[in-house]
Design a protein around this motif. Sequence first.
Motif, PDB file in Angstrom:
ATOM      1  N   GLY B 320     -27.680  12.778 -40.248  1.00  0.00           N
ATOM      2  CA  GLY B 320     -26.499  11.963 -39.953  1.00  0.00           C
ATOM      3  C   GLY B 320     -26.814  10.482 -40.026  1.00  0.00           C
ATOM      4  N   VAL B 321     -27.976  10.113 -39.487  1.00  0.00           N
ATOM      5  CA  VAL B 321     -28.379   8.697 -39.514  1.00  0.00           C
ATOM      6  C   VAL B 321     -28.581   8.229 -40.967  1.00  0.00           C
ATOM      7  CG1 VAL B 321     -30.231   7.084 -38.889  1.00  0.00           C
ATOM      8  CG2 VAL B 321     -29.378   8.713 -37.200  1.00  0.00           C
ATOM      9  N   MET B 322     -29.136   9.130 -41.812  1.00  0.00           N
ATOM     10  CA  MET B 322     -29.343   8.770 -43.231  1.00  0.00           C
ATOM     11  C   MET B 322     -28.004   8.427 -43.888  1.00  0.00           C
ATOM     12  SD  MET B 322     -32.141  11.708 -44.131  1.00  0.00           S
ATOM     13  CE  MET B 322     -32.237  11.517 -45.903  1.00  0.00           C
ATOM     14  N   VAL B 323     -26.981   9.245 -43.602  1.00  0.00           N
ATOM     15  CA  VAL B 323     -25.657   8.986 -44.186  1.00  0.00           C
ATOM     16  C   VAL B 323     -25.108   7.654 -43.655  1.00  0.00           C
ATOM     17  CG1 VAL B 323     -23.286   9.827 -44.384  1.00  0.00           C
ATOM     18  CG2 VAL B 323     -25.176  11.436 -44.502  1.00  0.00           C
ATOM     19  N   ILE B 324     -25.275   7.412 -42.355  1.00  0.00           N
ATOM     20  CA  ILE B 324     -24.765   6.165 -41.766  1.00  0.00           C
ATOM     21  C   ILE B 324     -25.461   4.956 -42.404  1.00  0.00           C
ATOM     22  CG2 ILE B 324     -24.629   4.782 -39.642  1.00  0.00           C
ATOM     23  CD1 ILE B 324     -24.443   7.473 -38.102  1.00  0.00           C
ATOM     24  N   VAL B 325     -26.792   5.046 -42.555  1.00  0.00           N
ATOM     25  CA  VAL B 325     -27.546   3.923 -43.137  1.00  0.00           C
ATOM     26  C   VAL B 325     -27.070   3.660 -44.570  1.00  0.00           C
ATOM     27  CG1 VAL B 325     -29.843   3.195 -43.924  1.00  0.00           C
ATOM     28  CG2 VAL B 325     -29.570   4.216 -41.664  1.00  0.00           C
ATOM     29  N   ALA B 326     -26.878   4.759 -45.340  1.00  0.00           N
ATOM     30  CA  ALA B 326     -26.411   4.598 -46.730  1.00  0.00           C
ATOM     31  C   ALA B 326     -25.028   3.940 -46.744  1.00  0.00           C
ATOM     32  CB  ALA B 326     -26.362   5.954 -47.420  1.00  0.00           C
ATOM     33  N   LEU B 327     -24.162   4.363 -45.819  1.00  0.00           N
ATOM     34  CA  LEU B 327     -22.810   3.785 -45.758  1.00  0.00           C
ATOM     35  C   LEU B 327     -22.868   2.299 -45.430  1.00  0.00           C
ATOM     36  CD1 LEU B 327     -20.609   6.397 -43.865  1.00  0.00           C
ATOM     37  CD2 LEU B 327     -20.266   5.520 -46.160  1.00  0.00           C
ATOM     38  N   VAL B 328     -23.701   1.954 -44.458  1.00  0.00           N
ATOM     39  CA  VAL B 328     -23.814   0.538 -44.068  1.00  0.00           C
ATOM     40  C   VAL B 328     -24.386  -0.270 -45.234  1.00  0.00           C
ATOM     41  CG1 VAL B 328     -24.946  -1.088 -42.496  1.00  0.00           C
ATOM     42  CG2 VAL B 328     -23.971   1.024 -41.597  1.00  0.00           C
ATOM     43  N   GLY B 329     -25.343   0.320 -45.954  1.00  0.00           N
ATOM     44  CA  GLY B 329     -25.912  -0.349 -47.131  1.00  0.00           C
ATOM     45  C   GLY B 329     -24.830  -0.651 -48.159  1.00  0.00           C
ATOM     46  N   MET B 330     -23.958   0.339 -48.403  1.00  0.00           N
ATOM     47  CA  MET B 330     -22.868   0.129 -49.373  1.00  0.00           C
ATOM     48  C   MET B 330     -21.867  -0.895 -48.831  1.00  0.00           C
ATOM     49  SD  MET B 330     -22.148   3.944 -50.812  1.00  0.00           S
ATOM     50  CE  MET B 330     -23.493   4.955 -51.435  1.00  0.00           C
ATOM     51  N   LEU B 331     -21.636  -0.846 -47.529  1.00  0.00           N
ATOM     52  CA  LEU B 331     -20.702  -1.790 -46.902  1.00  0.00           C
ATOM     53  C   LEU B 331     -21.198  -3.229 -47.091  1.00  0.00           C
ATOM     54  CD1 LEU B 331     -18.084  -1.493 -45.247  1.00  0.00           C
ATOM     55  CD2 LEU B 331     -19.450  -1.607 -43.181  1.00  0.00           C
ATOM     56  N   VAL B 332     -22.505  -3.416 -46.963  1.00  0.00           N
ATOM     57  CA  VAL B 332     -23.087  -4.751 -47.179  1.00  0.00           C
ATOM     58  C   VAL B 332     -22.826  -5.179 -48.626  1.00  0.00           C
ATOM     59  CG1 VAL B 332     -25.274  -6.015 -47.345  1.00  0.00           C
ATOM     60  CG2 VAL B 332     -24.829  -4.537 -45.377  1.00  0.00           C
TER      61      VAL B 332
END
Lengths: 165, 349
Positions: B320-332
């Motif tokens: 779950g954390v991996m997905v969140i980190v990827a999402l935040v990366g894309m958000l940036v």
Amino acid sequence: MSRARKVLIFGGIALAAFGMLYGLYYAVFVEHQTLDQMGGSLAAAFVDAAQRNMPESHMALDAYASTKYDYVRQVDVHSHWIGLAMLMIVMGAAFDRLGFGQRIQLAIAWGLLTGSVLFPLGVILQTVGHGSAFASAAAILGSGLVIIALAVTAVGFVRERTASQ
Amino acid sequence: MRAQRLLVFGGIALIAGGMLFGDIFAVFVLHQNGGETGAALLAATKAVAAQNPAAVKETFARIGGLLEDRGTKVDTHVHMADAGYLALLLALVQPYVAFSPGRKKFLAKLFLVGGVLLPIGIFLIHYVGLAYSPSSVIGWASILADSAGALMIVALFGEAWGLLNYFRSRPAVESELPQDRSWESRVLLSGGTVLVLLGFLYGAWYAGVNLYEQEAREAKIFSTMLDSAVANSSAAAESVNAYGMLAAEKAVEIAAHSHIIEFGLLAILLSFIQPYVFLRDVWKRRWVMLLLAGSVILPIFVLLELRFGLIAGGIADIGGVMVIVALVGMLVGILRYSGSLDVRAGGLS
């Protein structure tokens, strides 16, 4: 915009709105009462058992099981209608990348729409008559249609990918 | 910020927020809540054995509170993430919504306000209860949640009206999302479709094989639990354990089914907004791989929780954390894109 994309996007938005309206109606008029009934039946079963009224206790347990049977399906219908609607809209946006002709695209779109309406409808009809063969058949047919349509879509995306390489 | 970018940005933020909430819930609330519910059920069977109906009622009030606590937190997680998915979907159809930019932005804001308030309202239901409520059934937090849901429905109808306008009058379409055929976009699209398909197949298998069997098993467990409690037998405690195991079994199977489909949908949605992710290709690919890896790890290890316990649960949380980190990366990346447009338009000068 192709006819297949229109079917998916308009069908999806209509289904999402319908699913949300159903959810709103359910949350306001049904859910709290159903939860009270479910919790009340289970508590009554234990209270009756504490008073050594075992026939009443087992009747209350049956009432709990029956209410829970309905509750699970009512909540499932809400989430599945909206979920399938979202999938349809997403597919509508991606359909021009499918490696199939317009006729096959339209057939897949109608398959997805029909399955997405029919599957949750069959599930909710199961609450009208527990164990209804018609309702179960509708749910199975609907889910089968969605799975087949999605599998063909996956093949279509792979074909697009192959064609582009 | 235009309506489309507002929806993309708000949608990803809602999904990341919903997932973060879900991870916190899984680590700090879920297992503890299950343990307390089991202990309360055991206390209820002891009250039955002691022929004490008053204690039974008291215990069930506690169980009701525990179930409401758990249920509202699950619903907060689900509704926040789903509002994000819908926002991303609306972003995709914005070019075909035939309204002025101002009205489109208003509808986007209306939807996002509803999408934020709905999960907040749901979360508060357990804590606010019926305090100062005019109704004997629905409290103020429920009213907030239902009103927020109504806002979202109004916004959705508005978007549908705009789409109808487009098909009636066919005005010039404002710029569509760029047709992206990049590696990232293709991998997200095909990977997401496969994830959704796997989730559907698993769901069909679950409904056909497990659903009715588990419903029947639950009724049997409760029946045995009460009969054993009346006979003051130790079998009552065994039934409570069996009920706990059944609840866990159902929870992980449903969670695996819903999460793999939602991650598939998320991957497909993200495939469309890759042109908005203003990062170097190598980083865009890293985020895509991290997202897909997390999307597979979480549901698989959620399922394995029954066999391997907390170790599998911990690995699922890492997924779950991996997905969140990827999402935040894309958000940036999307923020950088917006920033670059603002600079080009002289917005920052």
